[in-house]
Design a protein around this motif. Structure first.
Motif, mmCIF file in Angstrom:
data_model
loop_
_atom_site.group_PDB
_atom_site.id
_atom_site.type_symbol
_atom_site.label_atom_id
_atom_site.label_comp_id
_atom_site.label_asym_id
_atom_site.label_seq_id
_atom_site.Cartn_x
_atom_site.Cartn_y
_atom_site.Cartn_z
ATOM 1 N N UNK A 1 -18.247 3.617 29.060
ATOM 2 C CA UNK A 1 -17.553 4.537 28.195
ATOM 3 C C UNK A 1 -18.023 4.242 26.686
ATOM 4 N N UNK A 2 -18.112 5.161 25.745
ATOM 5 C CA UNK A 2 -18.433 5.027 24.450
ATOM 6 C C UNK A 2 -17.801 5.913 23.538
ATOM 7 N N UNK A 3 -17.464 5.619 22.043
ATOM 8 C CA UNK A 3 -16.734 6.237 21.299
ATOM 9 C C UNK A 3 -17.174 6.204 20.295
ATOM 10 N N UNK A 4 -16.765 6.847 19.101
ATOM 11 C CA UNK A 4 -17.290 6.835 17.768
ATOM 12 C C UNK A 4 -16.620 7.784 16.662
ATOM 13 N N UNK A 5 -16.642 7.537 15.461
ATOM 14 C CA UNK A 5 -16.180 8.225 14.487
ATOM 15 C C UNK A 5 -17.265 8.649 13.376
ATOM 16 N N UNK A 6 -17.140 9.723 12.653
ATOM 17 C CA UNK A 6 -18.014 9.785 11.781
ATOM 18 C C UNK A 6 -17.629 11.232 11.125
ATOM 19 N N UNK A 7 -18.640 11.851 10.426
ATOM 20 C CA UNK A 7 -18.779 13.109 9.751
ATOM 21 C C UNK A 7 -19.766 14.095 10.407
ATOM 22 N N UNK A 8 -19.462 15.320 10.516
ATOM 23 C CA UNK A 8 -20.449 16.152 10.935
ATOM 24 C C UNK A 8 -20.481 17.427 9.809
ATOM 25 N N UNK A 9 -21.679 18.453 9.979
ATOM 26 C CA UNK A 9 -21.371 19.625 8.940
ATOM 27 C C UNK A 9 -21.354 20.589 9.875
ATOM 28 N N UNK A 10 -20.384 21.585 9.607
ATOM 29 C CA UNK A 10 -19.568 22.615 10.479
ATOM 30 C C UNK A 10 -19.631 23.661 9.117
ATOM 31 N N UNK A 11 -20.499 24.855 9.299
ATOM 32 C CA UNK A 11 -20.543 25.937 8.480
ATOM 33 C C UNK A 11 -20.660 25.553 6.993
ATOM 34 N N UNK A 12 -21.440 24.756 6.695
ATOM 35 C CA UNK A 12 -21.584 24.150 5.436
ATOM 36 C C UNK A 12 -20.718 22.890 4.893
ATOM 37 N N UNK A 13 -19.500 22.792 5.705
ATOM 38 C CA UNK A 13 -18.446 21.669 5.007
ATOM 39 C C UNK A 13 -18.587 20.462 5.803
ATOM 40 N N UNK A 14 -18.397 19.326 5.296
ATOM 41 C CA UNK A 14 -18.495 18.101 6.010
ATOM 42 C C UNK A 14 -16.976 17.890 6.367
ATOM 43 N N UNK A 15 -16.933 17.643 7.818
ATOM 44 C CA UNK A 15 -15.691 17.283 8.186
ATOM 45 C C UNK A 15 -15.523 16.048 9.068
ATOM 46 N N UNK A 16 -14.433 15.473 9.462
ATOM 47 C CA UNK A 16 -14.314 14.143 9.951
ATOM 48 C C UNK A 16 -14.166 14.618 11.326
ATOM 49 N N UNK A 17 -14.982 13.638 12.433
ATOM 50 C CA UNK A 17 -15.051 13.998 13.891
ATOM 51 C C UNK A 17 -14.960 12.673 14.329
ATOM 52 N N UNK A 18 -14.448 12.813 15.589
ATOM 53 C CA UNK A 18 -14.492 11.544 16.530
ATOM 54 C C UNK A 18 -14.821 12.133 18.018
ATOM 55 N N UNK A 19 -15.448 11.188 18.798
ATOM 56 C CA UNK A 19 -15.826 11.487 19.882
ATOM 57 C C UNK A 19 -15.515 10.307 21.077
ATOM 58 N N UNK A 20 -15.393 10.556 22.433
ATOM 59 C CA UNK A 20 -15.280 9.717 23.439
ATOM 60 C C UNK A 20 -16.020 10.335 24.571
ATOM 61 N N UNK A 21 -16.728 9.257 25.142
ATOM 62 C CA UNK A 21 -17.413 9.651 26.419
ATOM 63 C C UNK A 21 -17.170 8.639 27.451
ATOM 64 N N UNK A 22 -17.066 9.181 28.752
ATOM 65 C CA UNK A 22 -16.688 8.203 29.897
ATOM 66 C C UNK A 22 -17.656 9.007 30.931
ATOM 67 N N UNK A 23 -18.592 8.101 31.345
ATOM 68 C CA UNK A 23 -19.653 8.441 32.241
ATOM 69 C C UNK A 23 -19.540 7.738 33.714
#
Length: 117
Positions: free
Chosen positions: A46-68
């Motif tokens: 499992x892996x998870x993380x938080x950060x920021x990404x750019x969507x249509x020119x705006x920086x937004x908060x994001x989080x993900x979780x992956x279970x493999x």
């Protein structure tokens, strides 16, 4: 403006991206995780993380979780806080079949038929 930014990014980042082939990147990652024998023993993680990404020119908060569960099962959850709303996407994979769910919408089956690209 976007075109100028894209050209600038290619000129600046192009040599960096071209300095390593995808195979070299994967080989370095395998070595960093203990070598081929250690990676071959890996069954699930499992892996998870938080950060920021750019969507249509705006920086937004994001989080993900992956279970493999290797070699063919995966579950991903991606959340982004857009200015208008919070978006949550869930993706499930089981071999060649899978599904996608965005927010509270019904799941969309992604079928089990292999597609040629």
């Amino acid at each position: 403006m976007r075109y100028t930014l894209c050209v600038l990014m290619v000129l600046v980042l192009g040599p960096v991206a071209a300095s390593q082939t995808p195979l070299e990147i994967v080989e370095r990652a395998i070595k960093a995780h203990g070598g081929p024998s250690a990676v071959a023993k890996l069954k699930a993680f499992e892996r998870s993380g938080k950060g920021k990404c750019t969507v249509v020119g705006s920086e937004v908060a994001s989080a993900y979780e992956a279970k493999l569960a290797l070699p063919d099962r995966a579950h991903f959850t991606i959340e982004m806080s857009l200015p208008a709303a919070k978006v949550k996407t869930v993706i499930g994979l089981n071999g060649l079949s899978g599904w996608v769910r965005a927010n509270n919408d019904p799941c969309h089956d992604r079928g089990g038929t292999p597609r040629r690209v």
